[in-house]
Enzyme design. Structure first.
Site, PDB file in Angstrom:
ATOM      1  N   GLY A  19      46.784  34.234  31.613  1.00  0.00           N
ATOM      2  CA  GLY A  19      46.893  33.608  32.918  1.00  0.00           C
ATOM      3  C   GLY A  19      48.209  33.824  33.638  1.00  0.00           C
ATOM      4  N   MET A  97      37.149  38.604  31.522  1.00  0.00           N
ATOM      5  CA  MET A  97      36.750  39.723  30.663  1.00  0.00           C
ATOM      6  C   MET A  97      35.245  39.861  30.431  1.00  0.00           C
ATOM      7  SD  MET A  97      39.556  41.265  30.253  1.00  0.00           S
ATOM      8  CE  MET A  97      39.044  42.481  29.061  1.00  0.00           C
ATOM      9  N   ASN A 114      38.927  41.334  42.078  1.00  0.00           N
ATOM     10  CA  ASN A 114      39.381  41.484  40.694  1.00  0.00           C
ATOM     11  C   ASN A 114      40.679  42.278  40.694  1.00  0.00           C
ATOM     12  OD1 ASN A 114      39.259  41.728  37.766  1.00  0.00           O
ATOM     13  ND2 ASN A 114      38.581  43.842  38.076  1.00  0.00           N
ATOM     14  N   HIS A 116      42.560  44.997  38.362  1.00  0.00           N
ATOM     15  CA  HIS A 116      42.246  45.891  37.258  1.00  0.00           C
ATOM     16  C   HIS A 116      43.490  46.707  36.905  1.00  0.00           C
ATOM     17  CE1 HIS A 116      39.873  48.410  34.644  1.00  0.00           C
ATOM     18  NE2 HIS A 116      40.425  49.470  35.213  1.00  0.00           N
ATOM     19  N   GLN A 180      53.634  44.604  38.439  1.00  0.00           N
ATOM     20  CA  GLN A 180      53.071  45.071  39.711  1.00  0.00           C
ATOM     21  C   GLN A 180      51.881  44.198  40.123  1.00  0.00           C
ATOM     22  OE1 GLN A 180      54.820  47.356  41.384  1.00  0.00           O
ATOM     23  NE2 GLN A 180      56.094  47.053  39.577  1.00  0.00           N
TER      24      GLN A 180
HETATM   25  N1  NHR Z   1      31.471  42.668  36.807  1.00  0.00           N
HETATM   26  C1  NHR Z   1      30.978  43.481  37.719  1.00  0.00           C
HETATM   27  N2  NHR Z   1      29.666  43.475  37.921  1.00  0.00           N
HETATM   28  N3  NHR Z   1      31.742  44.317  38.468  1.00  0.00           N
HETATM   29  C2  NHR Z   1      33.059  44.361  38.249  1.00  0.00           C
HETATM   30  O1  NHR Z   1      33.796  45.192  38.972  1.00  0.00           O
HETATM   31  C3  NHR Z   1      33.655  43.533  37.269  1.00  0.00           C
HETATM   32  C4  NHR Z   1      32.809  42.675  36.558  1.00  0.00           C
HETATM   33  C5  NHR Z   1      33.313  41.842  35.556  1.00  0.00           C
HETATM   34  C6  NHR Z   1      34.641  41.892  35.240  1.00  0.00           C
HETATM   35  C7  NHR Z   1      36.889  42.930  35.430  1.00  0.00           C
HETATM   36  C8  NHR Z   1      36.955  44.254  34.646  1.00  0.00           C
HETATM   37  C9  NHR Z   1      38.357  44.840  34.596  1.00  0.00           C
HETATM   38  O2  NHR Z   1      39.164  44.614  35.494  1.00  0.00           O
HETATM   39  C10 NHR Z   1      35.494  42.770  35.919  1.00  0.00           C
HETATM   40  C11 NHR Z   1      35.009  43.578  36.937  1.00  0.00           C
HETATM   41  C12 NHR Z   1      35.437  43.214  31.347  1.00  0.00           C
HETATM   42  C13 NHR Z   1      34.869  44.381  30.912  1.00  0.00           C
HETATM   43  C14 NHR Z   1      34.092  44.431  29.599  1.00  0.00           C
HETATM   44  O3  NHR Z   1      33.689  45.478  29.154  1.00  0.00           O
HETATM   45  C15 NHR Z   1      34.992  45.524  31.687  1.00  0.00           C
HETATM   46  C16 NHR Z   1      35.670  45.464  32.890  1.00  0.00           C
HETATM   47  C17 NHR Z   1      36.244  44.267  33.330  1.00  0.00           C
HETATM   48  C18 NHR Z   1      36.119  43.151  32.545  1.00  0.00           C
HETATM   49  N4  NHR Z   1      33.838  43.254  28.967  1.00  0.00           N
HETATM   50  C19 NHR Z   1      33.098  43.080  27.734  1.00  0.00           C
HETATM   51  C20 NHR Z   1      31.656  42.596  28.005  1.00  0.00           C
HETATM   52  O4  NHR Z   1      30.792  42.913  27.180  1.00  0.00           O
HETATM   53  C21 NHR Z   1      33.733  42.039  26.838  1.00  0.00           C
HETATM   54  C22 NHR Z   1      35.136  42.363  26.469  1.00  0.00           C
HETATM   55  C23 NHR Z   1      35.880  41.183  25.870  1.00  0.00           C
HETATM   56  O5  NHR Z   1      35.355  40.055  25.834  1.00  0.00           O
HETATM   57  O6  NHR Z   1      37.037  41.391  25.449  1.00  0.00           O
HETATM   58  O7  NHR Z   1      31.434  41.859  29.006  1.00  0.00           O
HETATM   59  O8  NHR Z   1      38.659  45.633  33.685  1.00  0.00           O
HETATM   60  C1  GAR Z   2      45.815  41.819  33.414  1.00  0.00           C
HETATM   61  O1  GAR Z   2      46.553  42.948  33.045  1.00  0.00           O
HETATM   62  C2  GAR Z   2      44.551  42.254  34.132  1.00  0.00           C
HETATM   63  O2  GAR Z   2      44.737  43.383  34.936  1.00  0.00           O
HETATM   64  C3  GAR Z   2      43.687  42.567  32.962  1.00  0.00           C
HETATM   65  O3  GAR Z   2      43.956  41.562  32.009  1.00  0.00           O
HETATM   66  C4  GAR Z   2      45.286  41.091  32.192  1.00  0.00           C
HETATM   67  C5  GAR Z   2      45.247  39.598  32.378  1.00  0.00           C
HETATM   68  O4  GAR Z   2      46.523  39.075  32.328  1.00  0.00           O
HETATM   69  N1  GAR Z   2      42.318  42.544  33.318  1.00  0.00           N
HETATM   70  C6  GAR Z   2      41.422  43.217  32.647  1.00  0.00           C
HETATM   71  O5  GAR Z   2      41.706  43.997  31.762  1.00  0.00           O
HETATM   72  C7  GAR Z   2      40.011  42.952  33.068  1.00  0.00           C
HETATM   73  N2  GAR Z   2      39.158  43.658  32.197  1.00  0.00           N
HETATM   74  P1  GAR Z   2      46.801  37.553  32.673  1.00  0.00           P
HETATM   75  O6  GAR Z   2      45.748  36.717  31.951  1.00  0.00           O
HETATM   76  O7  GAR Z   2      48.170  37.312  32.124  1.00  0.00           O
HETATM   77  O8  GAR Z   2      46.723  37.394  34.154  1.00  0.00           O
END
Ligand code: NHR
Ligand code: GAR
Length: 223
Positions: A19, A97, A114, A116, A180
């Site tokens: 967070g 996540m 989001n 990323h 950043q």
């Molecule tokens: N959902 C959609 N439909 N579209 C996006 O652009 C999303 C989203 C949900 C989350 C964040 C994303 C990132 O910034 C986000 C964007 C989780 C995963 C993933 O594979 C991938 C991308 C992002 C967040 N999650 C696994 C799953 O099965 C679980 C991984 C874990 O719990 O550690 O959901 O990167």
């Molecule tokens: C951040 O680096 C964000 O970009 C990334 O998780 C971190 C969260 O940090 N997000 C993802 O990888 C989404 N899949 P925070 O909890 O300290 O804000």
């Protein structure tokens, strides 16, 4: 009406971890730099530091554990009900996540963003720092984008890049990129709250101008 007279935008923030992005949003809101009200923080994990960060600032926290649900659809359905009960203008994924179902992303189209940890459209998905190191890239960074059904594929609003040094590790890159993130995320939230940035037909516009792939380049613009 002038922008500063607008009612603060109602914001719900979704987290899964430490967070630190949530913290910068809270801090800027409290410093009067963000025209928002943080209605609630929702976490899909019950043991993360982000929860304490919100509680410390008297922001309501809701824990909704994904592993208590039989399917992604049922988790997202409950999540949507909880979010909608807050009547938000903006939904922020701040290190959230869980992949979200198309029905869910459609429901919040143009309202959900989001952050990323990569220079999108490069390195969608997970483990971006590791993949950047493995590829030997010289540049890396973070991107704020609108969330659509396509994972990390929605139109970008703003991105900031950093240089990758020979000495960098996954951990050091994560820290550099987070610094950043803390600059560009509040900025993007402000633009959205002020309705300066909008999504139309899967494209992002700032002050009526269509943004390029990757969005505004933060490092090239002293904003
Ligand atoms: N959902 C959609 N439909 N579209 C996006 O652009 C999303 C989203 C949900 C989350 C964040 C994303 C990132 O910034 C986000 C964007 C989780 C995963 C993933 O594979 C991938 C991308 C992002 C967040 N999650 C696994 C799953 O099965 C679980 C991984 C874990 O719990 O550690 O959901 O990167
Ligand atoms: C951040 O680096 C964000 O970009 C990334 O998780 C971190 C969260 O940090 N997000 C993802 O990888 C989404 N899949 P925070 O909890 O300290 O804000």
């Amino acid at each position: 009406m002038e922008k500063h007279e607008l009612k603060p935008a109602r914001v719900v923030i979704l987290i899964s971890g430490g967070g630190t992005n949530l913290q910068t949003i809270i801090d800027q809101q409290e410093a009067g730099k963000l025209p928002i009200t943080i209605c609630a923080v929702i976490s899909n994990r019950d043991d993360v530091q982000g929860i304490q960060r919100a509680q410390k600032h008297n922001i309501p926290v809701i824990v909704l554990e994904h592993n208590q649900f039989p399917s992604r659809e049922s988790f997202d359905g409950r999540l949507q009900d909880i979010i909608d009960s807050q009547n938000p203008d903006i939904v922020v994924l701040a290190g959230f996540m869980r992949i979200l179902t198309p029905d869910f992303t459609r429901h919040y189209e143009g309202k959900m963003i989001n952050i990323h940890p990569s220079l999108l459209p490069h390195y969608q998905g997970l483990h971006t720092h590791r993949r950047v190191l493995e590829a030997g890239d010289l540049k890396h960074g973070a991107t704020v984008h609108f969330v659509t059904a396509q994972l990390d594929g929605g139109p970008a609003i703003i991105q900031s890049s950093i240089e990758v040094e020979k000495s960098d590790s996954e951990e050091s890159l994560k820290e550099k990129v987070l610094r950043q993130e803390h600059k560009i995320f509040p900025l993007a939230i402000r633009w959205l709250a002020e309705k300066r940035v909008v999504m139309r037909e899967e494209k992002a516009f700032l002050d009526g101008e269509e943004l390029a792939v990757g969005g505004v380049q933060f490092d090239k613009n002293e904003i």
